[in-house]
Scaffold this motif. Structure first.
Motif, PDB file in Angstrom:
ATOM      1  N   ALA A   1      10.468 -10.005  14.003  1.00 21.47           N
ATOM      2  CA  ALA A   1       9.831 -10.339  12.727  1.00 21.47           C
ATOM      3  C   ALA A   1       8.324 -10.478  12.892  1.00 21.47           C
ATOM      4  O   ALA A   1       7.547  -9.994  12.064  1.00 21.47           O
ATOM      5  N   ILE A   2       7.899 -11.112  13.987  1.00 22.90           N
ATOM      6  CA  ILE A   2       6.466 -11.272  14.251  1.00 22.90           C
ATOM      7  C   ILE A   2       5.809  -9.910  14.462  1.00 22.90           C
ATOM      8  O   ILE A   2       4.723  -9.640  13.932  1.00 22.90           O
TER       9      ILE A   2
ATOM     10  N   GLY B   1       3.009  -8.282  12.062  1.00 23.55           N
ATOM     11  CA  GLY B   1       1.745  -7.862  12.675  1.00 23.55           C
ATOM     12  C   GLY B   1       1.449  -6.394  12.415  1.00 23.55           C
ATOM     13  O   GLY B   1       0.301  -6.016  12.158  1.00 23.55           O
ATOM     14  N   GLY B   2       2.475  -5.558  12.469  1.00 23.73           N
ATOM     15  CA  GLY B   2       2.285  -4.137  12.189  1.00 23.73           C
ATOM     16  C   GLY B   2       1.866  -3.889  10.751  1.00 23.73           C
ATOM     17  O   GLY B   2       1.001  -3.054  10.480  1.00 23.73           O
ATOM     18  N   VAL B   3       2.465  -4.626   9.828  1.00 21.39           N
ATOM     19  CA  VAL B   3       2.090  -4.491   8.421  1.00 21.39           C
ATOM     20  C   VAL B   3       0.649  -4.939   8.199  1.00 21.39           C
ATOM     21  O   VAL B   3      -0.130  -4.266   7.511  1.00 21.39           O
ATOM     22  N   ILE B   4       0.274  -6.049   8.798  1.00 26.38           N
ATOM     23  CA  ILE B   4      -1.100  -6.547   8.667  1.00 26.38           C
ATOM     24  C   ILE B   4      -2.086  -5.544   9.262  1.00 26.38           C
ATOM     25  O   ILE B   4      -3.137  -5.260   8.677  1.00 26.38           O
TER      26      ILE B   4
ATOM     27  N   ARG C   1      -5.066  -3.550   7.183  1.00 25.28           N
ATOM     28  CA  ARG C   1      -6.470  -3.639   7.598  1.00 25.28           C
ATOM     29  C   ARG C   1      -7.051  -2.266   7.913  1.00 25.28           C
ATOM     30  O   ARG C   1      -8.207  -1.999   7.587  1.00 25.28           O
ATOM     31  N   LEU C   2      -6.279  -1.398   8.542  1.00 27.11           N
ATOM     32  CA  LEU C   2      -6.763  -0.042   8.826  1.00 27.11           C
ATOM     33  C   LEU C   2      -7.003   0.735   7.540  1.00 27.11           C
ATOM     34  O   LEU C   2      -8.009   1.441   7.403  1.00 27.11           O
ATOM     35  N   ILE C   3      -6.102   0.610   6.586  1.00 33.87           N
ATOM     36  CA  ILE C   3      -6.265   1.321   5.315  1.00 33.87           C
ATOM     37  C   ILE C   3      -7.467   0.778   4.543  1.00 33.87           C
ATOM     38  O   ILE C   3      -8.271   1.550   4.006  1.00 33.87           O
ATOM     39  N   SER C   4      -7.630  -0.531   4.515  1.00 39.25           N
ATOM     40  CA  SER C   4      -8.777  -1.100   3.801  1.00 39.25           C
ATOM     41  C   SER C   4     -10.086  -0.736   4.502  1.00 39.25           C
ATOM     42  O   SER C   4     -11.105  -0.507   3.841  1.00 39.25           O
ATOM     43  N   GLY C   5     -10.073  -0.650   5.816  1.00 39.16           N
ATOM     44  CA  GLY C   5     -11.267  -0.212   6.545  1.00 39.16           C
ATOM     45  C   GLY C   5     -11.609   1.232   6.246  1.00 39.16           C
ATOM     46  O   GLY C   5     -12.781   1.591   6.106  1.00 39.16           O
ATOM     47  N   ALA C   6     -10.591   2.073   6.132  1.00 40.81           N
ATOM     48  CA  ALA C   6     -10.842   3.475   5.787  1.00 40.81           C
ATOM     49  C   ALA C   6     -11.431   3.584   4.384  1.00 40.81           C
ATOM     50  O   ALA C   6     -12.352   4.367   4.148  1.00 40.81           O
TER      51      ALA C   6
END
Length: 66
Positions: free
Chosen positions: A13-14, A18-21, A25-30
């Protein structure tokens, strides 16, 4: 449910959270990079347009000099 299954489930679950977060973050950075590039292009277009207007004004004034 024994302790090993519970620990593995919590770890999974962790890792999933973490993968979703990380993906968000990668998509928002792009998107931020694309937004910055668009602002740069628009800024250059505005500067070129202003230079063209000034050049046109001087050419117009030169033609209509008395």
């Amino acid at each position: 449910m024994n302790l090993k299954k519970l620990g593995g489930l919590i770890l999974a679950a962790i890792l999933l959270i973490g993968g979703v977060i990380l993906a968000v973050r990668l998509i928002s950075g792009a998107f931020a990079l694309v937004h910055g590039a668009l602002n740069t292009v628009l800024g250059i277009v505005v500067i070129l347009a202003l230079l063209a207007i000034v050049a046109w004004m001087f050419a117009y004034a030169r033609k209509h000099r008395k």
